[in-house]
Design a protein around this motif. Structure first.
Motif, PDB file in Angstrom:
ATOM      1  N   THR A   1      62.457  40.123  63.135  1.00 34.93           N
ATOM      2  CA  THR A   1      62.020  41.490  63.437  1.00 34.93           C
ATOM      3  C   THR A   1      62.950  42.514  62.820  1.00 34.93           C
ATOM      4  OG1 THR A   1      61.091  40.706  65.541  1.00 34.93           O
ATOM      5  CG2 THR A   1      61.404  43.080  65.298  1.00 34.93           C
TER       6      THR A   1
ATOM      7  N   ARG B   1      62.458  45.406  59.856  1.00 34.49           N
ATOM      8  CA  ARG B   1      62.703  46.824  60.135  1.00 34.49           C
ATOM      9  C   ARG B   1      63.810  47.396  59.254  1.00 34.49           C
ATOM     10  NH1 ARG B   1      62.254  47.875  66.694  1.00 34.49           N
ATOM     11  NH2 ARG B   1      60.185  46.960  66.966  1.00 34.49           N
ATOM     12  N   ASN B   2      64.792  46.568  58.953  1.00 36.93           N
ATOM     13  CA  ASN B   2      65.969  47.057  58.240  1.00 36.93           C
ATOM     14  C   ASN B   2      65.756  47.105  56.728  1.00 36.93           C
ATOM     15  OD1 ASN B   2      68.610  48.065  58.495  1.00 36.93           O
ATOM     16  ND2 ASN B   2      69.512  46.089  58.005  1.00 36.93           N
TER      17      ASN B   2
ATOM     18  N   ASN C   1      62.493  45.855  55.235  1.00 43.78           N
ATOM     19  CA  ASN C   1      61.074  45.702  54.918  1.00 43.78           C
ATOM     20  C   ASN C   1      60.794  44.389  54.203  1.00 43.78           C
ATOM     21  OD1 ASN C   1      58.430  46.734  55.128  1.00 43.78           O
ATOM     22  ND2 ASN C   1      58.482  47.517  53.039  1.00 43.78           N
TER      23      ASN C   1
END
Length: 281
Positions: free
Chosen positions: A102, A106-107, A109
């Motif tokens: 996850t 988020r960090n 892509n």
């Protein structure tokens, strides 16, 4: 003993833009102290991290002829690595590789698998430009997303990274959930098993738990520690608002109290510590 001072980590989450000239003055102060490395900036999308949009300009104005400290820049993809590697002043490229699927998405892509592929390309870029890649295993002590985590998985992660011939791996406690037990276990297992790799500790902590974490890593053989003056910065996803970077002044005090001569310029250190309050106010 290596202390890596991380003004980039302290600055990047601030919403109010720190003037470029202020960054230059502050990092030039840090360069006088004698830290092994300064994590000074990042070559990432300015949309993602606006605070670091002036990294190239900051770099161009650093007084590197007066320092023994090396420079580290964070990158998140091949494009950023190529840009950072084009600057001869930079010694290290830092890449955040998360154990949390996850957080990796988020960090950066990307999936973890995609990030590993990118990492191999970035290692090649470093080899061609005489840079050293520092890989941060972020969420290395757990994550807030209920993604799988255990110490044995961390070790398997390192085994995969070792196949890329990485020289420096830093275990990162992104949200401040590490404890003396898992810190001791991981460093005690990894350091003897991979003696050709330099392992570092990027530990986020509360003001009351820093010493037990630092002591656990040090006694387990870690000799590379990241910090930020006054503990500024950290991860906004930490559940405890008091969680921040390991305060560099605590690192210095601990090691000096244990009889280590860090070779720091005490006058420059005091000046930088005083200046940090104004930079981050």
């Amino acid at each position: 003993m290596k202390i890596i001072e991380c003004p980039r980590d302290a600055m990047q989450g601030l919403k109010q833009f720190i003037p470029t000239e202020t960054k230059i003055e502050y990092i030039n102060l840090l360069l006088q102290v004698g830290f092994d490395t300064i994590d000074f900036g990042s070559f990432v999308s300015p949309k993602a991290i606006p605070q670091m949009s002036d990294t190239a300009e900051v770099l161009a104005n650093l007084e590197l002829e007066k320092t023994s400290s090396k420079l580290l820049a964070i990158i998140a993809n091949v494009r950023g690595a190529e840009e950072a590697a084009s600057h001869k002043q930079i010694d290290y490229l830092g890449f955040p590789l998360s154990m949390s699927e996850t957080f990796q998405q988020r960090n950066t892509n990307k999936s973890i698998a995609e990030a590993m592929t990118q990492l191999a390309h970035i290692q090649d870029i470093c080899g061609r430009h005489d840079k050293t890649l520092v890989t941060y295993i972020s969420m290395g002590f757990g994550n807030p997303y209920n993604d799988p985590w255990d110490a044995e998985t961390v070790i398997r992660f390192v085994e995969d990274l070792d196949k890329l011939d990485l020289k420096i791996i830093s275990l990162s406690d992104t949200i401040g959930v590490s404890n003396p037990e898992n810190i001791t276990y991981l460093f005690s297992e990894l350091i003897p098993a991979f003696q050709h790799i330099e392992f570092g500790a990027h530990l986020h902590t509360t003001p009351t738990t820093w010493q037990e974490k630092l002591e656990a890593a040090y006694k387990a053989g870690c000799r590379r520690f990241d910090g930020a003056l006054r503990g500024y910065g950290g991860c906004p996803m930490a559940k405890d608002e008091l969680v921040g970077n390991m305060a560099t002044e605590n690192l210095v005090a601990y090691f000096e109290n244990n009889g280590l001569n860090l070779g720091l310029n005490k006058q420059a250190f005091a000046a930088a510590l005083a200046a940090s309050g104004a930079v981050f106010s």
